[in-house]
Scaffold this active site. Structure first.
Site, PDB file in Angstrom:
ATOM      1  N   ARG A  27      76.471  31.980  20.065  1.00 14.26           N
ATOM      2  CA  ARG A  27      75.271  32.515  19.516  1.00 14.26           C
ATOM      3  C   ARG A  27      75.380  33.986  19.843  1.00 14.26           C
ATOM      4  O   ARG A  27      75.027  34.888  19.293  1.00 14.26           O
ATOM      5  CB  ARG A  27      74.943  32.706  21.058  1.00 14.26           C
ATOM      6  CG  ARG A  27      74.236  30.802  21.845  1.00 14.26           C
ATOM      7  CD  ARG A  27      73.402  30.908  22.925  1.00 14.26           C
ATOM      8  NE  ARG A  27      72.660  31.570  23.185  1.00 14.26           N
ATOM      9  CZ  ARG A  27      71.415  31.641  23.292  1.00 14.26           C
ATOM     10  NH1 ARG A  27      70.705  29.917  22.519  1.00 14.26           N
ATOM     11  NH2 ARG A  27      70.222  32.106  23.282  1.00 14.26           N
ATOM     12  N   TRP A  75      76.561  39.128  20.939  1.00 19.35           N
ATOM     13  CA  TRP A  75      76.260  39.510  18.945  1.00 19.35           C
ATOM     14  C   TRP A  75      74.970  40.454  19.291  1.00 19.35           C
ATOM     15  O   TRP A  75      74.211  40.836  19.830  1.00 19.35           O
ATOM     16  CB  TRP A  75      75.046  38.424  18.723  1.00 19.35           C
ATOM     17  CG  TRP A  75      75.157  38.611  16.974  1.00 19.35           C
ATOM     18  CD1 TRP A  75      75.867  37.912  16.134  1.00 19.35           C
ATOM     19  CD2 TRP A  75      73.474  38.986  16.644  1.00 19.35           C
ATOM     20  NE1 TRP A  75      75.655  38.026  14.730  1.00 19.35           N
ATOM     21  CE2 TRP A  75      74.399  38.157  15.236  1.00 19.35           C
ATOM     22  CE3 TRP A  75      72.718  39.175  16.935  1.00 19.35           C
ATOM     23  CZ2 TRP A  75      73.375  39.046  14.379  1.00 19.35           C
ATOM     24  CZ3 TRP A  75      72.074  40.251  15.632  1.00 19.35           C
ATOM     25  CH2 TRP A  75      71.800  39.591  14.258  1.00 19.35           C
ATOM     26  N   ASN A  99      71.285  38.818  27.701  1.00 18.31           N
ATOM     27  CA  ASN A  99      70.685  38.149  26.845  1.00 18.31           C
ATOM     28  C   ASN A  99      69.264  39.479  25.856  1.00 18.31           C
ATOM     29  O   ASN A  99      68.503  38.461  26.574  1.00 18.31           O
ATOM     30  CB  ASN A  99      71.108  37.091  26.257  1.00 18.31           C
ATOM     31  CG  ASN A  99      70.240  36.449  25.115  1.00 18.31           C
ATOM     32  OD1 ASN A  99      70.326  37.128  23.928  1.00 18.31           O
ATOM     33  ND2 ASN A  99      69.477  35.108  25.425  1.00 18.31           N
ATOM     34  N   GLY A 100      69.041  39.530  24.842  1.00 16.30           N
ATOM     35  CA  GLY A 100      67.843  39.238  23.941  1.00 16.30           C
ATOM     36  C   GLY A 100      67.970  40.991  23.815  1.00 16.30           C
ATOM     37  O   GLY A 100      69.309  41.961  23.852  1.00 16.30           O
ATOM     38  N   GLU A 478      67.838  26.749  -1.528  1.00 14.79           N
ATOM     39  CA  GLU A 478      68.390  25.970   0.472  1.00 14.79           C
ATOM     40  C   GLU A 478      70.252  26.099  -0.009  1.00 14.79           C
ATOM     41  O   GLU A 478      70.588  26.164   0.394  1.00 14.79           O
ATOM     42  CB  GLU A 478      67.809  24.633   0.952  1.00 14.79           C
ATOM     43  CG  GLU A 478      69.155  24.164   2.038  1.00 14.79           C
ATOM     44  CD  GLU A 478      69.211  25.424   3.182  1.00 14.79           C
ATOM     45  OE1 GLU A 478      68.273  26.283   3.056  1.00 14.79           O
ATOM     46  OE2 GLU A 478      69.795  24.898   4.524  1.00 14.79           O
ATOM     47  N   LYS A 482      73.170  28.002   1.790  1.00 19.25           N
ATOM     48  CA  LYS A 482      73.974  27.472   1.840  1.00 19.25           C
ATOM     49  C   LYS A 482      75.348  27.935   1.521  1.00 19.25           C
ATOM     50  O   LYS A 482      76.382  28.987   2.893  1.00 19.25           O
ATOM     51  CB  LYS A 482      74.433  26.489   2.337  1.00 19.25           C
ATOM     52  CG  LYS A 482      73.604  25.179   2.421  1.00 19.25           C
ATOM     53  CD  LYS A 482      73.717  24.920   3.939  1.00 19.25           C
ATOM     54  CE  LYS A 482      72.810  26.011   5.001  1.00 19.25           C
ATOM     55  NZ  LYS A 482      72.087  25.983   5.697  1.00 19.25           N
ATOM     56  N   GLU A 485      75.818  32.079   2.716  1.00 18.79           N
ATOM     57  CA  GLU A 485      76.320  32.745   3.727  1.00 18.79           C
ATOM     58  C   GLU A 485      77.137  32.575   4.649  1.00 18.79           C
ATOM     59  O   GLU A 485      77.837  33.176   5.406  1.00 18.79           O
ATOM     60  CB  GLU A 485      74.982  32.535   5.014  1.00 18.79           C
ATOM     61  CG  GLU A 485      75.129  30.122   5.100  1.00 18.79           C
ATOM     62  CD  GLU A 485      74.135  29.295   6.200  1.00 18.79           C
ATOM     63  OE1 GLU A 485      73.628  30.535   6.910  1.00 18.79           O
ATOM     64  OE2 GLU A 485      73.566  29.302   5.551  1.00 18.79           O
ATOM     65  N   HIS A 501      62.373  35.200 -17.073  1.00 20.24           N
ATOM     66  CA  HIS A 501      61.949  36.505 -17.227  1.00 20.24           C
ATOM     67  C   HIS A 501      62.492  37.695 -16.952  1.00 20.24           C
ATOM     68  O   HIS A 501      62.530  38.048 -16.225  1.00 20.24           O
ATOM     69  CB  HIS A 501      60.610  35.807 -16.725  1.00 20.24           C
ATOM     70  CG  HIS A 501      59.492  35.520 -17.124  1.00 20.24           C
ATOM     71  ND1 HIS A 501      58.882  35.208 -18.517  1.00 20.24           N
ATOM     72  CD2 HIS A 501      59.591  33.962 -17.069  1.00 20.24           C
ATOM     73  CE1 HIS A 501      58.260  34.127 -18.446  1.00 20.24           C
ATOM     74  NE2 HIS A 501      58.658  33.171 -18.272  1.00 20.24           N
ATOM     75  N   LYS A 600      73.883  31.650  15.529  1.00 15.58           N
ATOM     76  CA  LYS A 600      73.101  30.297  15.606  1.00 15.58           C
ATOM     77  C   LYS A 600      71.497  30.396  15.867  1.00 15.58           C
ATOM     78  O   LYS A 600      70.915  29.920  14.736  1.00 15.58           O
ATOM     79  CB  LYS A 600      74.087  29.639  16.380  1.00 15.58           C
ATOM     80  CG  LYS A 600      72.865  28.196  16.196  1.00 15.58           C
ATOM     81  CD  LYS A 600      73.640  27.912  15.207  1.00 15.58           C
ATOM     82  CE  LYS A 600      72.377  26.130  14.834  1.00 15.58           C
ATOM     83  NZ  LYS A 600      73.207  25.782  13.313  1.00 15.58           N
TER      84      LYS A 600
HETATM   85  C1  F6R Z   1      71.150  29.056   7.499  1.00 14.23           C
HETATM   86  C2  F6R Z   1      70.285  29.074   8.888  1.00 14.23           C
HETATM   87  C3  F6R Z   1      69.368  29.584   9.496  1.00 14.23           C
HETATM   88  C4  F6R Z   1      68.007  29.222  10.029  1.00 14.23           C
HETATM   89  C5  F6R Z   1      66.633  30.557  10.520  1.00 14.23           C
HETATM   90  C6  F6R Z   1      65.988  30.292  11.574  1.00 14.23           C
HETATM   91  O1  F6R Z   1      71.896  28.023   7.542  1.00 14.23           O
HETATM   92  O2  F6R Z   1      70.445  28.429  10.084  1.00 14.23           O
HETATM   93  O3  F6R Z   1      68.797  30.450   8.193  1.00 14.23           O
HETATM   94  O4  F6R Z   1      67.636  27.848   9.615  1.00 14.23           O
HETATM   95  O5  F6R Z   1      67.358  31.119  11.080  1.00 14.23           O
HETATM   96  O6  F6R Z   1      66.520  28.820  12.978  1.00 14.23           O
HETATM   97  P1  F6R Z   1      65.361  28.348  13.508  1.00 14.23           P
HETATM   98  O7  F6R Z   1      65.724  27.423  12.878  1.00 14.23           O
HETATM   99  O8  F6R Z   1      66.809  28.161  15.047  1.00 14.23           O
HETATM  100  O9  F6R Z   1      63.871  28.940  14.016  1.00 14.23           O
END
Ligand code: F6R
Length: 605
Positions: A27, A75, A99-100, A478, A482, A485, A501, A600
């Site tokens: 987190r 974070w 958190n927030g 996707e 992947k 990131e 294009h 996450k």
């Molecule tokens: C990429 C990834 C993010 C989440 C996005 C939404 O691997 O995990 O792009 O898909 O941050 O997160 P959720 O699904 O938790 O709303």
């Protein structure tokens, strides 16, 4: 998107906090800290860096002794990662983890500074702790309640008061927080895996509730001080499921879990034939005249797959929106629309905002969510859970495939309800869905070494492109996300026909192009586009159905996929793309599970 843990009981709090925070490191991981009450009062140990840095500090300077404490992994949002900006923050008699985001912190900070208070950090969190301390006259509830009236934004707080060292106070708004219930001990946590080792029983704190947590019990009060009776939940997640289980990284473990998680998501919904799919969650799909799918990142990419399938099978128009754009675009929502929010965490701030907007406008909201009891799950009108279990690696894999499978089930059900496909076609798809987990297992059993080799070959290139048409384009989005990131390699996804294009000017000798062709109806067109990049020197990795690799000299490497129903092919095809990204990141020595700058659960806008 930080992690909070709190403990009160008879064990050493420091050990439990460190253990819990380690499980929440996904987190946030730019700093960590704990505060523990012992015989000599409160001791705080905190540091910029990861949990390993905190552990080092605790070994070097001594673990605080005591059985009451709170901890945090951060974070950063306001204030750069630093020792001083790390939590817990202590001002006067009040110590707090947060958190927030406190949105009005500038105004509050000015007022508090004008009143003579000196700030030591550059965080919005310190404003909250200064405010509570300024309002504290020995009555914690009065101070917290008065502070909440002034604080705008999102928060989950764990709070300690020096003169009440046998109690933890907790409140939340728009950020998750649960209270874990033990025997002679109790906990708070942002997420249940943090305390699963000690208890499975938990209660959810709702907004405008204050939790008072002592060794021998927990009380939840409303803001007027009235006690509220709360339901107790039992977590079914296994602690093993939140650990690596022998794999070097959570991401690899989660890639390998996909046959199991797909089965868990699909099987219970296929017990009563095609017309019975998702019956428990949705009784009538005929009311859905148009769908608005709103999500972020990978979840939005599954939305693109869903659009493809729903429009193709059920002939219902689907608009896919990026959640952070949605509410600012003055969206058109009308009678007959339904919104689908897709989210692994169920806590993504922009997705929550879109959900609330739809509800304000009277549009029914369906949530496809992984985390049980999360904000999106609680606030949506209907919830369809993906049963992917806890996903720890920041880059989603098993939650993505479970979301896609859920959308495919919905597409089939809608098509059956509308009679837009024949019974025979419905049965075909139904059977293919049943077999899908085995198809994914087949890839995992046979091909990982091949993907690893391909990743090693291309690990030093600067740019990489993914091309495909239709559902394969959605899949490419996707695959590309992947890769970038976790391996920090620049990559882009293009609709195969769009490349010429403009972007094809970037394709030169040796530039890898991953070309995906799982949809027979447009494979020939995709092959023409592949030939265009091949003619410009691209190193083409061709991803296609087993046995369908047309003879020819348009590819340099081949990824063959077990064959399933065409509509479902993306779930099979994503596995090599996830694995390729994973092995590239490993080859490059990247921190696969915790890529830089990412978290996450994105609980800020
Ligand atoms: C990429 C990834 C993010 C989440 C996005 C939404 O691997 O995990 O792009 O898909 O941050 O997160 P959720 O699904 O938790 O709303």
């Amino acid at each position: 998107m930080c992690g909070i843990v709190g403990y009160i009981g008879n064990k050493q709090a420091a050990d439990i906090l460190v253990e819990g925070l380690s499980r929440l490191e996904y987190r946030g991981y730019d700093s960590a800290g704990i505060a523990v009450y012992g015989e000599d009062g409160l001791k705080i140990v905190k540091t910029m860096g990861r949990m390993d840095d905190l552990r080092k500090n605790l070994n070097e300077f001594g673990k605080p002794v005591g059985s009451v404490g709170i901890g945090h992994t951060r974070w950063a949002t306001h204030g750069e990662p630093s020792d001083i900006n790390s939590h817990p923050h202590k001002i006067g008699r009040v110590t707090l983890v947060h958190n927030g985001i406190i949105e009005n912190y500038v105004t509050l900070k000015k007022a508090l500074a004008d009143a003579g208070r000196t700030f030591i950090s550059s965080t919005d969190t310190e404003v909250a702790v200064q405010l509570i301390d300024s309002l504290y006259n020995g009555d914690p509830l009065a101070a917290i309640t008065a502070a909440l009236e002034q604080l705008h934004g999102s928060y989950a707080f764990g709070i300690l008061f020096d003169d009440i060292p046998d109690t933890i106070y907790a409140v939340r708004k728009d950020s998750p927080l649960v209270v874990g219930l033990g025997e002679g001990e109790n906990f708070i946590a942002s997420d249940i895996p943090a305390v699963l080792k000690y208890t499975r029983e938990y209660i959810l704190i709702e907004e405008k509730e204050i939790a008072i947590i002592r060794r021998d019990g927990v009380k939840i009060l409303d803001v007027k001080g009235n006690e509220i009776k709360k339901d107790t939940f039992k977590a079914s997640w296994d602690i093993e499921a939140a650990e690596k289980g022998g794999y070097p990284h959570f991401m690899l473990k989660e890639i390998h879990e996909q046959p199991k998680t797909l089965r868990a998501t699909i099987s219970p919904r296929l017990q009563n034939g095609p017309a019975g799919i998702l019956k428990e969650e949705i009784d009538d799909t005929l009311k859905m005249e148009r769908l608005l799918i709103v999500a972020c990142g990978s979840a939005m990419h599954t939305g693109l797959l869903g659009k493809n399938a729903i429009e193709k099978l059920a002939r219902v128009p689907v608009d896919v929106h990026i959640a952070s754009e949605f509410r600012y675009s003055d969206p058109i929502m009308k009678q007959g629309d339904a919104m689908i929010i897709i989210s692994q965490s169920g806590e993504t701030a922009d997705s929550i905002a879109a959900l609330r907007l739809a509800k304000q406008r009277g549009i029914p909201v369906y949530a496809i969510v992984n985390v049980v009891g999360s904000t999106i799950a609680r606030e949506a009108d209907y919830v369809i859970y993906t049963w992917a279990g806890p996903e720890i690696a920041v880059a989603t894999t098993k939650a993505y495939s479970a979301q896609a499978a859920t959308l495919y089930m919905l597409a089939l059900r809608m098509a059956v309800d509308r009679k837009t496909i024949s019974d025979e076609r419905a049965n075909q798809l139904f059977n293919a869905l049943n077999e899908l987990p085995d198809k994914v297992a087949e890839i995992l059993d046979n091909n990982m070494a091949h993907y690893e080799k391909l990743a090693a070959m291309n690990k030093d290139v600067h740019d990489l492109f993914y091309i495909g048409r239709g559902q394969d384009y959605a899949l490419c989005c996707e695959g590309s996300l992947k890769l970038k990131e976790i391996s920090y390699m620049h990559s882009e996804a293009y609709a195969a026909g769009e490349l010429k294009h403009g972007t094809i000017s970037l394709v030169t000798e040796g530039v890898p192009v991953v070309a995906v062709a799982t949809d027979d109806s447009i494979t020939e067109k995709t092959i023409s586009n592949i030939k265009e990049v091949k003619a410009r020197g691209a190193f083409v990795i061709y991803v296609c159905k087993k046995g369908a690799a047309a003879e020819g000299d348009f590819y340099d490497a081949l990824i063959e996929l077990p064959v399933t129903d065409e509509v479902l092919m993306p779930i099979v095809a994503i596995v090599p793309l996830q694995s390729y990204a994973y092995y590239t990141a490993v080859c490059k020595g990247c921190d696969v599970d915790k890529p830089r700058n990412l978290a996450k659960s994105v609980t800020v806008e």
